[in-house]
Enzyme design. Structure first.
Site, PDB file in Angstrom:
ATOM      1  CG  ASP A  40      -2.025  -0.957   1.207  1.00  0.00           C
ATOM      2  OD1 ASP A  40      -2.012  -1.841   0.336  1.00  0.00           O
ATOM      3  OD2 ASP A  40      -2.912  -0.864   2.079  1.00  0.00           O
ATOM      4  CG  HIS A  91      -4.540   2.552  -0.693  1.00  0.00           C
ATOM      5  ND1 HIS A  91      -5.468   1.844   0.053  1.00  0.00           N
ATOM      6  CD2 HIS A  91      -3.580   2.958   0.200  1.00  0.00           C
ATOM      7  CE1 HIS A  91      -5.091   1.824   1.321  1.00  0.00           C
ATOM      8  NE2 HIS A  91      -3.957   2.501   1.441  1.00  0.00           N
ATOM      9  CG  HIS A  95      -3.888   6.956   2.814  1.00  0.00           C
ATOM     10  ND1 HIS A  95      -4.111   6.940   4.170  1.00  0.00           N
ATOM     11  CD2 HIS A  95      -3.558   5.690   2.469  1.00  0.00           C
ATOM     12  CE1 HIS A  95      -3.931   5.706   4.631  1.00  0.00           C
ATOM     13  NE2 HIS A  95      -3.600   4.924   3.617  1.00  0.00           N
ATOM     14  CG  HIS A 185       2.191   0.185   4.417  1.00  0.00           C
ATOM     15  ND1 HIS A 185       1.994  -0.779   5.391  1.00  0.00           N
ATOM     16  CD2 HIS A 185       1.008   0.835   4.284  1.00  0.00           C
ATOM     17  CE1 HIS A 185       0.740  -0.712   5.821  1.00  0.00           C
ATOM     18  NE2 HIS A 185       0.122   0.259   5.166  1.00  0.00           N
TER      19      HIS A 185
END
Length: 223
Positions: A40, A91, A95, A185
């Site tokens: 991610d 994603h 964010h 990540h």
């Protein structure tokens, strides 16, 4: 308690129980003796390239959940991820936290804008979506469904974003059981521990006879 908050905590329970493929809501696992590596918050100019090199050395295909703004900054890295055969995921654009608190217009901007950014950079329209921080709600699931996206969660979380140490991250990942989706990540900070831990964990997982898969994409049904 608000319905969205109830659902948010319900997903924590599902992760803990290891439920793999609920009929509704996010996908939590994969089939058979496979595991899935998901990454991610990229692409990131410092951490994405060595991670891609590591995956190539082990011939592993992963899923990269990309942030739209970072794709706009480094479309070359998004193209490199796609060119290496990895699955591209949405994603969100920026964010934001908490993601489920956004209204319908905000969710559409985050999800739809990222679809456009990734497609423009790579020619690939994502088919999977992960909510920032796994912050699901009925409205978030509807926003994903409007774009025909399969929501994907995880079952193994080494909390690498906290930088708990290479050894801790490697141990958690190395214990992954068949059918589980792992969360790591490549953006959002210093990810040197993550890259180093994966260099240890991936050979261990392969030595156990596990294979690597990507989450199953459900048929596109826009709502």
């Amino acid at each position: 308690m608000r319905p969205a908050l109830v659902l948010h905590y319900a997903w924590f329970a599902v992760r803990a129980l290891g439920v793999l493929r609920p009929r509704v809501g996010p996908v939590f696992g994969v089939e058979g003796r496979a595991v899935a590596l998901t990454v991610d918050d990229g692409p990131h100019p410092e951490w994405t390239p060595p991670l891609l090199d590591l995956l190539a050395r082990h011939d592993i295909r992963a899923t990269f959940f990309l942030i739209g703004d970072r794709v706009r900054e480094r479309p070359d890295l998004a193209r490199r991820i796609a060119g290496a055969g990895h699955l591209l995921g949405n994603h969100s654009m920026t964010h934001p936290h908490p993601f489920a608190a956004l209204g319908a217009a905000g969710l559409e901007a985050e999800v739809g804008g990222t679809q456009e950014a990734i497609q423009k950079a790579t020619g690939v329209l994502p088919e999977v979506f992960r909510a920032p921080s796994g912050n699901w709600s009925p409205a978030v699931l509807r926003a994903a469904a409007r774009h025909g996206l399969t929501p994907v969660d995880w079952a193994v979380n080494p909390s690498d974003w906290r930088r708990p140490g290479t050894g801790h991250i490697a141990r958690v990942l190395s214990r992954t059981r068949p059918g589980r989706i792992m969360l790591c990540h490549d953006g959002g900070g210093d990810r040197s521990q993550t890259v180093a831990a994966l260099a240890q964990a991936l050979p261990r997982l392969l030595a156990r006879g596990l294979t690597f898969a990507t989450p199953e994409v459900r048929p596109r049904v826009r709502t």
